[in-house]
Design a protein around this motif. Structure first.
Motif, PDB file in Angstrom:
ATOM      1  N   ARG A 184     -45.136  59.592 -19.347  1.00  0.00           N
ATOM      2  CA  ARG A 184     -44.431  59.663 -20.622  1.00  0.00           C
ATOM      3  C   ARG A 184     -42.924  59.530 -20.508  1.00  0.00           C
ATOM      4  NH1 ARG A 184     -48.125  61.971 -24.413  1.00  0.00           N
ATOM      5  NH2 ARG A 184     -46.399  62.547 -25.779  1.00  0.00           N
ATOM      6  N   GLY A 185     -42.429  59.437 -19.270  1.00  0.00           N
ATOM      7  CA  GLY A 185     -40.992  59.279 -19.089  1.00  0.00           C
ATOM      8  C   GLY A 185     -40.230  60.540 -19.451  1.00  0.00           C
ATOM      9  N   LEU A 186     -39.020  60.370 -19.972  1.00  0.00           N
ATOM     10  CA  LEU A 186     -38.158  61.482 -20.355  1.00  0.00           C
ATOM     11  C   LEU A 186     -38.353  61.771 -21.840  1.00  0.00           C
ATOM     12  CD1 LEU A 186     -34.839  60.657 -18.502  1.00  0.00           C
ATOM     13  CD2 LEU A 186     -35.912  62.909 -18.504  1.00  0.00           C
ATOM     14  N   PHE A 213     -35.873  69.014 -17.370  1.00  0.00           N
ATOM     15  CA  PHE A 213     -34.425  68.893 -17.248  1.00  0.00           C
ATOM     16  C   PHE A 213     -33.739  69.529 -18.437  1.00  0.00           C
ATOM     17  CE2 PHE A 213     -33.667  66.297 -13.595  1.00  0.00           C
ATOM     18  CZ  PHE A 213     -34.750  65.454 -13.473  1.00  0.00           C
ATOM     19  N   PHE A 270     -26.847  66.154 -16.812  1.00  0.00           N
ATOM     20  CA  PHE A 270     -28.133  66.784 -16.556  1.00  0.00           C
ATOM     21  C   PHE A 270     -28.026  67.825 -15.452  1.00  0.00           C
ATOM     22  CE2 PHE A 270     -31.506  64.562 -18.857  1.00  0.00           C
ATOM     23  CZ  PHE A 270     -30.841  63.450 -19.332  1.00  0.00           C
ATOM     24  N   SER A 316     -30.210  69.825 -12.315  1.00  0.00           N
ATOM     25  CA  SER A 316     -31.024  69.293 -11.220  1.00  0.00           C
ATOM     26  C   SER A 316     -32.514  69.310 -11.521  1.00  0.00           C
ATOM     27  CB  SER A 316     -30.767  70.087  -9.943  1.00  0.00           C
ATOM     28  OG  SER A 316     -29.424  69.951  -9.544  1.00  0.00           O
ATOM     29  N   ARG A 372     -38.997  71.607 -11.106  1.00  0.00           N
ATOM     30  CA  ARG A 372     -40.302  70.974 -10.906  1.00  0.00           C
ATOM     31  C   ARG A 372     -41.369  72.043 -11.079  1.00  0.00           C
ATOM     32  NH1 ARG A 372     -42.226  66.330  -9.059  1.00  0.00           N
ATOM     33  NH2 ARG A 372     -40.147  65.621  -8.437  1.00  0.00           N
ATOM     34  N   TYR A 416     -28.673  55.221 -17.636  1.00  0.00           N
ATOM     35  CA  TYR A 416     -28.711  56.253 -16.613  1.00  0.00           C
ATOM     36  C   TYR A 416     -29.429  55.724 -15.377  1.00  0.00           C
ATOM     37  CZ  TYR A 416     -27.064  59.846 -19.810  1.00  0.00           C
ATOM     38  OH  TYR A 416     -26.293  60.600 -20.655  1.00  0.00           O
ATOM     39  N   GLN A 432     -31.438  57.073 -11.916  1.00  0.00           N
ATOM     40  CA  GLN A 432     -32.060  58.246 -11.320  1.00  0.00           C
ATOM     41  C   GLN A 432     -32.618  57.884  -9.941  1.00  0.00           C
ATOM     42  OE1 GLN A 432     -35.517  59.957 -13.301  1.00  0.00           O
ATOM     43  NE2 GLN A 432     -34.973  62.014 -12.593  1.00  0.00           N
ATOM     44  N   GLY A 482     -36.050  62.035  -6.727  1.00  0.00           N
ATOM     45  CA  GLY A 482     -35.892  63.479  -6.589  1.00  0.00           C
ATOM     46  C   GLY A 482     -34.598  64.047  -7.133  1.00  0.00           C
ATOM     47  N   LYS A 483     -33.818  63.186  -7.819  1.00  0.00           N
ATOM     48  CA  LYS A 483     -32.527  63.656  -8.329  1.00  0.00           C
ATOM     49  C   LYS A 483     -32.459  63.577  -9.848  1.00  0.00           C
ATOM     50  CE  LYS A 483     -29.983  62.699  -4.113  1.00  0.00           C
ATOM     51  NZ  LYS A 483     -28.764  62.114  -3.512  1.00  0.00           N
ATOM     52  N   PRO A 495     -31.009  62.335 -13.582  1.00  0.00           N
ATOM     53  CA  PRO A 495     -30.435  61.105 -14.153  1.00  0.00           C
ATOM     54  C   PRO A 495     -28.923  61.244 -14.255  1.00  0.00           C
ATOM     55  CG  PRO A 495     -32.260  61.940 -15.485  1.00  0.00           C
ATOM     56  CD  PRO A 495     -31.905  63.023 -14.525  1.00  0.00           C
ATOM     57  N   PHE A 549     -32.694  54.022 -16.682  1.00  0.00           N
ATOM     58  CA  PHE A 549     -33.148  54.324 -18.037  1.00  0.00           C
ATOM     59  C   PHE A 549     -32.095  53.847 -19.036  1.00  0.00           C
ATOM     60  CE2 PHE A 549     -36.760  57.059 -17.239  1.00  0.00           C
ATOM     61  CZ  PHE A 549     -36.517  57.589 -15.983  1.00  0.00           C
ATOM     62  N   LYS A 565     -38.588  54.122 -21.150  1.00  0.00           N
ATOM     63  CA  LYS A 565     -39.524  54.609 -20.141  1.00  0.00           C
ATOM     64  C   LYS A 565     -39.042  54.377 -18.714  1.00  0.00           C
ATOM     65  CE  LYS A 565     -43.221  56.311 -22.302  1.00  0.00           C
ATOM     66  NZ  LYS A 565     -43.055  56.020 -23.686  1.00  0.00           N
ATOM     67  N   ARG A 590     -38.073  50.635 -12.558  1.00  0.00           N
ATOM     68  CA  ARG A 590     -37.906  50.923 -11.132  1.00  0.00           C
ATOM     69  C   ARG A 590     -37.383  49.667 -10.463  1.00  0.00           C
ATOM     70  NH1 ARG A 590     -39.401  54.985  -8.066  1.00  0.00           N
ATOM     71  NH2 ARG A 590     -40.654  55.863  -9.753  1.00  0.00           N
TER      72      ARG A 590
END
Lengths: 114, 110
Positions: A41-43, A91, A105, A107, A110, B36, B38, B41-42, B44, B89, B102, B105
């Motif tokens: 679903r993304g962000l 986030f 944002f 970090s 999770r 943005y 990303q 693991g970090k 955006p 993004f 969405k 990559r």
């Protein structure tokens, strides 16, 4: 400034348990946003506050999710009871109105619900 | 509400070549268009943004173009480098919130 600070960084919990995620926005920022990120679903925007007041919570998926901002320097996102499908990265972001909406944002947290 | 479509979902380019990512949106009242980046693991991070009164903006190897009539905007990365590998993004803002696409990559091939 240390930026947007979120805690915890990782959370593993069992289905049915309550989970509380925390966020400290950048000092002076008057907007705070909670997003959820998943591969599918993304962000997704869950809820956002302006001057500590919730403005739009239409993205909150269910009544199991709630968010508060008791003061300008702290917000929580609570899930009760948690379910495996809540597993995602959450986030928090903050911004200052009039500065181009340039979100900063945190970090992220999770969350894994087993 | 606003609907943001982003293409492609995955993009592979040879190092040194250019990469282009495109987004469309639905709400003609939207007036802010950030991008943005990303890394794995970090969080955006904002790399460039544009407002609706500007058609193009450039920052070193990165540029964004906006066509308000057609409701689409694009990110251009020239002379790609390995460190450009990430998820990108696009986002669209109106009053105070922004809605994200969405993601794309981007793989930079050696």
């Amino acid at each position: 400034d240390a930026g947007v600070i979120q805690s915890p960084r990782h959370e593993v919990t069992e289905m049915g348990q309550e989970v509380t995620l925390r966020c400290k926005p950048i000092s002076g920022h008057d907007y705070l946003f909670w997003y959820r990120q998943t591969m599918m679903r993304g962000l997704e925007l869950l809820i956002y506050f302006n001057n500590n007041v919730p403005i739009d919570d239409s993205g909150m998926p269910e009544d199991r999710f709630s968010a508060k901002m008791p003061n300008a320097s702290f917000s929580t996102l609570k899930i009760q009871p948690s379910e495996p499908r809540d597993s995602a990265v959450y986030f928090c972001a903050s911004s200052l109105a009039g500065e181009g909406y340039g979100y900063t944002f945190g970090s992220g947290t999770r969350l894994t619900v087993v | 509400g606003e609907n943001v479509e982003q293409h492609p979902s995955t993009l592979s380019v040879q190092e040194g070549d250019s990469a282009v990512i495109k987004c469309t949106y639905s709400d003609s009242a939207s007036n802010y268009f950030p991008w943005y980046k990303q890394e794995l693991g970090k969080r955006p991070q904002l790399i460039i943004d544009i407002r609706s009164n500007v058609g193009e903006k450039k920052d070193q190897r990165i540029a964004v173009t906006l066509n308000k009539t057609a409701k689409h905007f694009s990110l251009h990365i020239t002379e790609t480098q390995p460190e450009d590998s990430a998820v990108y993004f696009c986002a669209v803002g109106g009053d105070d919130k922004i809605i994200f696409g969405k993601g794309t990559r981007l793989h930079i091939l050696p």
